[in-house]
Design a protein around this motif. Structure first.
Motif, mmCIF file in Angstrom:
data_model
loop_
_atom_site.group_PDB
_atom_site.id
_atom_site.type_symbol
_atom_site.label_atom_id
_atom_site.label_comp_id
_atom_site.label_asym_id
_atom_site.label_seq_id
_atom_site.Cartn_x
_atom_site.Cartn_y
_atom_site.Cartn_z
ATOM 1 N N THR A 1 -11.660 -61.434 7.762
ATOM 2 C CA THR A 1 -12.539 -61.746 9.125
ATOM 3 C C THR A 1 -14.194 -62.073 8.846
ATOM 4 O O THR A 1 -15.115 -62.900 9.598
ATOM 5 N N ARG A 2 -14.704 -62.221 7.563
ATOM 6 C CA ARG A 2 -16.042 -62.460 6.964
ATOM 7 C C ARG A 2 -15.608 -63.787 6.105
ATOM 8 O O ARG A 2 -16.468 -64.624 5.900
ATOM 9 N N LEU A 3 -14.259 -64.179 5.725
ATOM 10 C CA LEU A 3 -14.466 -64.817 5.252
ATOM 11 C C LEU A 3 -13.241 -66.503 6.106
ATOM 12 O O LEU A 3 -13.405 -67.890 5.532
ATOM 13 N N SER A 4 -12.428 -66.627 6.877
ATOM 14 C CA SER A 4 -11.845 -67.246 7.590
ATOM 15 C C SER A 4 -12.067 -67.230 8.783
ATOM 16 O O SER A 4 -11.980 -66.053 9.093
ATOM 17 N N MET A 5 -12.302 -67.634 10.271
ATOM 18 C CA MET A 5 -12.215 -68.678 11.395
ATOM 19 C C MET A 5 -10.922 -68.199 11.751
ATOM 20 O O MET A 5 -10.424 -67.780 13.157
ATOM 21 N N ARG A 6 -9.991 -68.362 10.940
ATOM 22 C CA ARG A 6 -8.748 -69.067 11.513
ATOM 23 C C ARG A 6 -7.628 -67.035 11.969
ATOM 24 O O ARG A 6 -8.264 -66.131 11.029
ATOM 25 N N ASP A 7 -7.039 -66.591 12.568
ATOM 26 C CA ASP A 7 -6.276 -65.619 12.254
ATOM 27 C C ASP A 7 -5.531 -65.867 11.670
ATOM 28 O O ASP A 7 -4.454 -66.450 11.346
ATOM 29 N N PRO A 8 -5.532 -64.012 11.126
ATOM 30 C CA PRO A 8 -4.655 -64.172 9.312
ATOM 31 C C PRO A 8 -3.212 -63.627 9.669
ATOM 32 O O PRO A 8 -3.136 -63.742 10.984
ATOM 33 N N ASP A 9 -1.892 -64.693 8.968
ATOM 34 C CA ASP A 9 -0.366 -64.105 9.102
ATOM 35 C C ASP A 9 -0.288 -63.307 7.730
ATOM 36 O O ASP A 9 -1.167 -62.935 7.024
ATOM 37 N N GLU A 10 0.395 -62.201 8.549
ATOM 38 C CA GLU A 10 0.870 -61.012 6.908
ATOM 39 C C GLU A 10 1.190 -62.103 5.364
ATOM 40 O O GLU A 10 0.069 -60.902 4.490
ATOM 41 N N ALA A 11 1.526 -63.098 5.273
ATOM 42 C CA ALA A 11 1.943 -63.875 4.080
ATOM 43 C C ALA A 11 0.378 -63.493 3.575
ATOM 44 O O ALA A 11 -0.221 -63.142 2.417
ATOM 45 N N SER A 12 -0.373 -64.401 4.196
ATOM 46 C CA SER A 12 -2.058 -64.641 3.851
ATOM 47 C C SER A 12 -2.759 -63.141 3.819
ATOM 48 O O SER A 12 -3.425 -63.119 2.374
ATOM 49 N N LEU A 13 -2.725 -62.145 4.500
ATOM 50 C CA LEU A 13 -3.945 -60.662 4.526
ATOM 51 C C LEU A 13 -2.530 -59.695 2.762
ATOM 52 O O LEU A 13 -4.093 -59.887 2.156
ATOM 53 N N ARG A 14 -1.427 -60.123 2.716
ATOM 54 C CA ARG A 14 -0.890 -59.678 1.565
ATOM 55 C C ARG A 14 -1.989 -60.452 0.268
ATOM 56 O O ARG A 14 -1.728 -59.480 -0.818
ATOM 57 N N ALA A 15 -1.856 -62.061 -0.160
ATOM 58 C CA ALA A 15 -2.222 -62.798 -0.672
ATOM 59 C C ALA A 15 -3.251 -62.059 -1.086
ATOM 60 O O ALA A 15 -4.025 -62.097 -2.387
ATOM 61 N N LEU A 16 -4.490 -61.578 0.247
ATOM 62 C CA LEU A 16 -5.527 -61.301 0.056
ATOM 63 C C LEU A 16 -6.224 -59.864 -0.922
ATOM 64 O O LEU A 16 -6.801 -60.205 -1.648
ATOM 65 N N ASP A 17 -5.195 -59.428 0.012
ATOM 66 C CA ASP A 17 -5.194 -57.482 -0.845
ATOM 67 C C ASP A 17 -4.623 -57.707 -2.295
ATOM 68 O O ASP A 17 -5.471 -56.915 -2.855
#
Length: 431
Positions: free
Chosen positions: A223-239
């Motif tokens: 929420t501090r880096l992107s204005m887009r709503d995240p999907d599960e794959a993107s959150l997994r990659a960030l984690d």
């Protein structure tokens, strides 16, 4: 002719000074120089005048010396006889039980770091690095008072302040709210670690999202880096990116942290020292350069003219090669595998491949983690500085692990000696 590896030794076996010197290929007095530089530990012989040395430590130092090409030059010289004022192979060596890098792989406390990062959350990997224990479901909580003070401090900065500025100010602000920050006991330092990291993330301004200060750290950071709503794959990659970047042996910022900890600076001050180093374009800010390069390639549709401009300007192509990995950077390989599961990442992945293949015509270099991180930030609609933020938040866990380890060592051992190269004294007083 390649030197033969010595047979493995019992880690409990102690060596005499003479035995240690023979194994290292140095004079006995050089062994004590290694001790004074913090590269070996010694133990006095009970009732005697000599010292003994851990066989495992001596063997590891001998391997490092051979790998760095220092031979028997000792901790202050080089095998060629030139005076460089550095330790083995031009590098300072420091004992650590945290991270090992060898054969294009890296390990956290002996466990493959890529396996840890792809099977566990950032918080779990951080706990493993700190304690050597796997704590499933680990979460970090920021005290309200810390967050409030850190946010006010960050909000007072100008809009153009860099991520490292925001995080450094937030760290100092959090320190002022902790009257027990000078307690360097293990439990106290671990408590600081578990509250400082979520405080740093909470202090960052959100980008088009309501503030989220609970749940997995990757979700909060999104929420501090992107204005887009995240999907599960993107959150997994960030984690996974956070977990992969937790530590990487004695990088420049980590060395700064250990120097601060050696002087017994409290954990907040040690982390501030690390944050002061990562802004360099050869360290934490490198992913921002790769981000901009990737954007240029996407805009032009071809890497060749973009790479040509970099070379014409005398700049190294960002995102390629790593001095510790002759082959592939394992962090990049792992992150690329996760990015391939993100449909949005395909254009940036193709552009990154084009960069590698175009550059390979002149220099066969592999993509490093900065280029993989750039693919992540470009694909997720994050700004060029997002990679630096991800790096800093991730590495804070590693910095505290190194500070905690250094607190258990002899104070001020991180004190190298300078080699004076100025005018020979005594000189007359200046007029």
């Amino acid at each position: 002719m390649r030197d033969q590896e010595p047979a493995p030794m019992d880690a409990e076996r102690r060596l005499s000074t003479r035995e240690a010197a023979e194994l290292l290929g140095v004079k006995p007095e050089t062994v004590y120089a290694y001790v004074s530089r913090g590269q070996l530990s010694s133990r006095r012989v009970s009732g005697g005048r000599g010292s003994t040395f851990d066989a495992g430590e001596v063997e590891a130092l001998a391997r490092r010396n051979r790998r760095n090409g220092s031979g028997g030059s000792g901790p202050g010289g080089s095998a060629s006889g030139s005076s460089g004022g550095s330790n083995a192979g031009g590098e300072l060596s420091v004992r650590t039980r945290l991270t090992l890098i060898e054969s294009d792989r890296y390990f956290f406390r002996g466990v493959d770091a890529v396996d840890l990062a792809t099977r566990h959350t950032y918080e779990e990997v951080a706990e493993w690095l700190w304690t050597g224990r796997m704590l499933p479901g680990s979460t970090f909580t920021a005290p309200t008072a810390f967050v409030s003070v850190a946010r006010r401090a960050v909000e007072a900065l100008p809009e153009h302040a860099a991520p490292a500025d925001l995080l450094r100010v937030a760290t100092v602000a959090a320190a002022t709210t902790d009257p027990l920050r000078f307690d360097l006991s293990e439990d106290a330092v671990l408590g600081t670690a578990r509250t400082l990291i979520p405080t740093l993330v909470a202090a960052l301004p959100p980008r088009g999202h309501p503030r989220r200060d609970e749940g997995p750290m990757a979700h909060r950071l999104w929420t501090r880096l992107s204005m887009r709503d995240p999907d599960e794959a993107s959150l997994r990659a960030l984690d996974a990116a956070l977990a992969l970047l937790v530590d990487h042996d004695l990088a420049a910022s980590t060395l700064a942290v250990r120097v601060a900890a050696s002087a017994r600076a409290h954990p907040y001050a040690a982390v501030s020292a690390g944050l002061g180093v990562i802004e360099g374009p050869l360290h934490g800010a490198a992913s921002g350069l790769a981000h901009r390069l990737l954007q240029d390639v996407l805009e032009q549709g071809d890497a060749a003219p973009v790479i040509a401009d970099e070379l014409r300007a005398g700049r190294r192509v960002p995102g390629l090669g790593h001095r510790l990995y002759p082959g592939e950077d394992p962090r990049a390989r792992a992150l690329f595998a996760l990015l391939e599961r993100m449909p949005r990442a395909e254009p940036a992945l193709l552009a990154a491949r084009d960069i590698v293949e175009t550059t390979a015509r002149h220099a066969p270099l592999h993509a490093n983690v900065d280029l993989a991180l750039a693919v992540l930030t470009v694909s997720c609609g994050m700004p060029p500085t997002a990679g630096e933020t991800i790096f800093a938040v991730a590495r804070t866990a590693g910095w505290i692990a190194h500070a905690l380890e250094e607190y258990g060592e002899r104070p001020l051992r991180m004190r190298p000696s300078g080699l004076y190269a100025g005018p020979k004294p005594p000189q007359p007083l200046p007029e």
